[in-house]
Design an enzyme around this catalytic site. Sequence first.
Site, PDB file in Angstrom:
ATOM      1  N   LYS A 144       2.079  16.769   6.976  1.00  0.00           N
ATOM      2  CA  LYS A 144       2.515  17.587   5.808  1.00  0.00           C
ATOM      3  C   LYS A 144       1.459  16.605   4.956  1.00  0.00           C
ATOM      4  CE  LYS A 144       5.882  14.165   4.399  1.00  0.00           C
ATOM      5  NZ  LYS A 144       7.070  14.091   3.498  1.00  0.00           N
ATOM      6  N   LYS A 191       5.228   2.424  -0.425  1.00  0.00           N
ATOM      7  CA  LYS A 191       6.746   2.420  -0.845  1.00  0.00           C
ATOM      8  C   LYS A 191       7.469   3.432  -0.615  1.00  0.00           C
ATOM      9  CE  LYS A 191       8.527  -0.563  -4.240  1.00  0.00           C
ATOM     10  NZ  LYS A 191       9.992  -0.296  -5.470  1.00  0.00           N
ATOM     11  N   GLY A 230      11.991   1.390   1.657  1.00  0.00           N
ATOM     12  CA  GLY A 230      11.009   0.267   2.009  1.00  0.00           C
ATOM     13  C   GLY A 230       9.325  -0.002   1.261  1.00  0.00           C
ATOM     14  N   LYS A 231       8.329  -0.748   1.692  1.00  0.00           N
ATOM     15  CA  LYS A 231       7.460  -0.586   1.770  1.00  0.00           C
ATOM     16  C   LYS A 231       6.453  -0.471   2.599  1.00  0.00           C
ATOM     17  CE  LYS A 231       8.945  -4.335  -1.715  1.00  0.00           C
ATOM     18  NZ  LYS A 231       9.328  -5.627  -1.508  1.00  0.00           N
ATOM     19  N   VAL A 232       5.468  -0.468   3.010  1.00  0.00           N
ATOM     20  CA  VAL A 232       4.273  -0.380   3.969  1.00  0.00           C
ATOM     21  C   VAL A 232       3.418  -1.698   3.300  1.00  0.00           C
ATOM     22  CG1 VAL A 232       2.252   0.319   5.074  1.00  0.00           C
ATOM     23  CG2 VAL A 232       4.236   1.511   4.233  1.00  0.00           C
ATOM     24  N   SER A 280      11.542   4.647   0.192  1.00  0.00           N
ATOM     25  CA  SER A 280      13.432   4.784  -0.364  1.00  0.00           C
ATOM     26  C   SER A 280      13.830   3.665   0.431  1.00  0.00           C
ATOM     27  CB  SER A 280      14.446   6.038  -0.436  1.00  0.00           C
ATOM     28  OG  SER A 280      13.927   6.472   0.622  1.00  0.00           O
ATOM     29  N   ASP A 322       5.961  15.386  11.000  1.00  0.00           N
ATOM     30  CA  ASP A 322       6.492  15.456  10.335  1.00  0.00           C
ATOM     31  C   ASP A 322       4.801  16.602   9.400  1.00  0.00           C
ATOM     32  OD1 ASP A 322       7.750  16.846   7.956  1.00  0.00           O
ATOM     33  OD2 ASP A 322       8.777  15.223   6.961  1.00  0.00           O
ATOM     34  N   LYS A 340       5.572  -1.833   8.058  1.00  0.00           N
ATOM     35  CA  LYS A 340       5.985  -1.255   7.105  1.00  0.00           C
ATOM     36  C   LYS A 340       7.771  -2.153   7.297  1.00  0.00           C
ATOM     37  CE  LYS A 340       7.817   3.800   7.539  1.00  0.00           C
ATOM     38  NZ  LYS A 340       7.668   5.419   7.653  1.00  0.00           N
ATOM     39  N   ASN A 360       0.618  13.218   5.071  1.00  0.00           N
ATOM     40  CA  ASN A 360       0.969  12.286   6.354  1.00  0.00           C
ATOM     41  C   ASN A 360      -0.371  12.058   7.509  1.00  0.00           C
ATOM     42  OD1 ASN A 360       3.624  12.196   5.753  1.00  0.00           O
ATOM     43  ND2 ASN A 360       4.635  12.909   7.085  1.00  0.00           N
ATOM     44  N   ILE A 372       1.170  -1.451   0.280  1.00  0.00           N
ATOM     45  CA  ILE A 372      -0.137  -0.124  -0.163  1.00  0.00           C
ATOM     46  C   ILE A 372       1.082   1.101   0.278  1.00  0.00           C
ATOM     47  CG2 ILE A 372      -1.959  -0.846   0.518  1.00  0.00           C
ATOM     48  CD1 ILE A 372      -1.785  -0.033   3.686  1.00  0.00           C
TER      49      ILE A 372
END
Length: 393
Positions: free
Chosen positions: A187, A94, A98-100, A96, A185, A115, A190, A92
Site C-alpha cells: 500500500k 507509531k 509499539g514505535k519506530v 498499536s 502488504d 522498531k 509502505n 518516526i
Amino acid sequence: MAVTEAGCDLTYCKMRGIVAVLTAFIKERKMGLNDFIQKLAATPHICQQPSVSVWLQGLFLLLVFQMYLSPRSSLAEDTQIKPCDFDYLKIIGKGSFGKVLLARHRETTRYYAVKVLQKKIILKKKEQKHIMAERSVLMKNVQHPFLVGLHYSFQTTDKLYFVLDYVNGGEVTQGPVLCGGDRQDLKPENILLDSQGHIVLTDFGLCKEGLEPNGTTSTFCGTPEYLAPEVLQKQAYDRTVDWWCLGSVLYEMLYGLPPFYSRNTAEMYNNILHKAPVLKPNVSNAGRELLEGLLQKERCSRLGAKDDFLELKHHSFFSPINWDDLMAKKLAPPFVPSVSGPTDLRHFDPEFTHLPVSASLCSDSAAVTGSVREAAGAFPGFSYGPPSDHAFM
Ligand SMILES: *[C@@H]1O[C@H](CO)[C@@H](O)[C@H](O)[C@H]1NC(C)=O
Ligand SMILES: *[C@@H]1O[C@H](CO)[C@@H](O)[C@H](O)[C@H]1NC(C)=O
C-alpha cells in the site's frame, strides 16, 4: 588431470569460477538465495562438471549459507547486540504494538530505524505469529535492493527490537512502482523513498509467507481498499492476489483514489465484487490496459496468472524500463527528495517526531543478556544477527 577447451587445469578453472561467483555475491549482497543458487547452477565451471567433488560443493554451499545468514553491516563483530548499543534520537512512527525510532549505533555511529514492539500487547492481541512472520519475511529479503533490510532482531523481557535500514525520503505518492518481492502488504504508505529517491518497501506486519506459484491460501491479508474479490469472498487465493493489489495501488497512484473507492465500506466491497474499474482517459492506453489486466475479478484471467512477474515485465506499459538497470539502481529516480542528511526528519509526521523518546528503551539492559532465552518463551528464535546467536544449520 583433465584439461578443458580453454586449455587450463580443470580444477583451477573451477576454482576460478567459484571465486568469481563468490566475489560477485559478496560484492552485491543483494541477490536472494534462490537467485544465487540458480545462477550458480547455470555457471558451467561449477555445477556441470561432474568431477567437482561432493565435499567441495558441500563446503562451498556451507560458506554461501554462512554469508547469506550473517548480517551485512560491520556490527557483525559484536557478540551480542542489546538495546543500549543505540542512542534513540527520535520517534518516526507509531502503531498499536509499539514505535519506530531513529537510532544511532553508538560504536559505528550508523543510523538505523529501530522498531520496538511491546510483547504484552502483541500477546494480548494474539499476533505472535504475524510478528514472527514479519521477522522471517524481513530476513529472507535481506538482500533485495528495494526492500527494507533487517540487520538485527533481539528481545528483552518485555520488548522486541527490529534493527532496520533507515530511509528518510518520505512516502511515495506518485509514479509507477512494482512489487519488489512476494508477500508484502503493498500500500502507498509502505512504499518509502530513500535519500536518492529509490523506493524501499517496508512493513511486513500482516503478510502470508512463502506461497508457491501454484499454492493457495485463505488467510486474510491486506488493507480493505486493496482487497481482491476472492479474498473478500473468503475463497482460496493464490499469488494472483498480489497482482490485484498492485493494480489497486497503481490505480491510486495514477488516478488519486483507490479503484472502487467509497466512504461506505459495504458499497466499496460491492464495487470490488461487481463493478468494472473506472478508467478515465487521462492515463495512457498502456496504463489503462495494464490496470484492466491487473484488476480482473476472475483471478485466472488476471494479468500475472499465467507467467507471474514475466507477464508484467513484458507489458507495454513497462517497455521503457531496462529491468537490469532498474535492479542495479542505475536508473535515475524521477524524484529526488530533498534531505540534508540522516537526521533530516522533514518527511516524517511531526505528530511522531515531536513525541519525547522514552528512557526505558535502554533501561533494562542488565536483564537482557541473561534473560533473552527465558523471555523468548513467546517468541522463540526471534533474535537474529550476532553470529554467536545463530543455531547455524
Ligand atoms: C503450476 O501450474 C502450471 C500450469 O498451471 C504447471 O505447468 C506447473 O507444472 C505447476 N507447477 C507446480 C509446481 O505445480
Ligand atoms: C487524471 O484525472 C484525475 C482527476 O479526474 C486526477 O486526479 C489524476 O491525477 C489524473 N491522472 C493523471 C495521470 O493525469
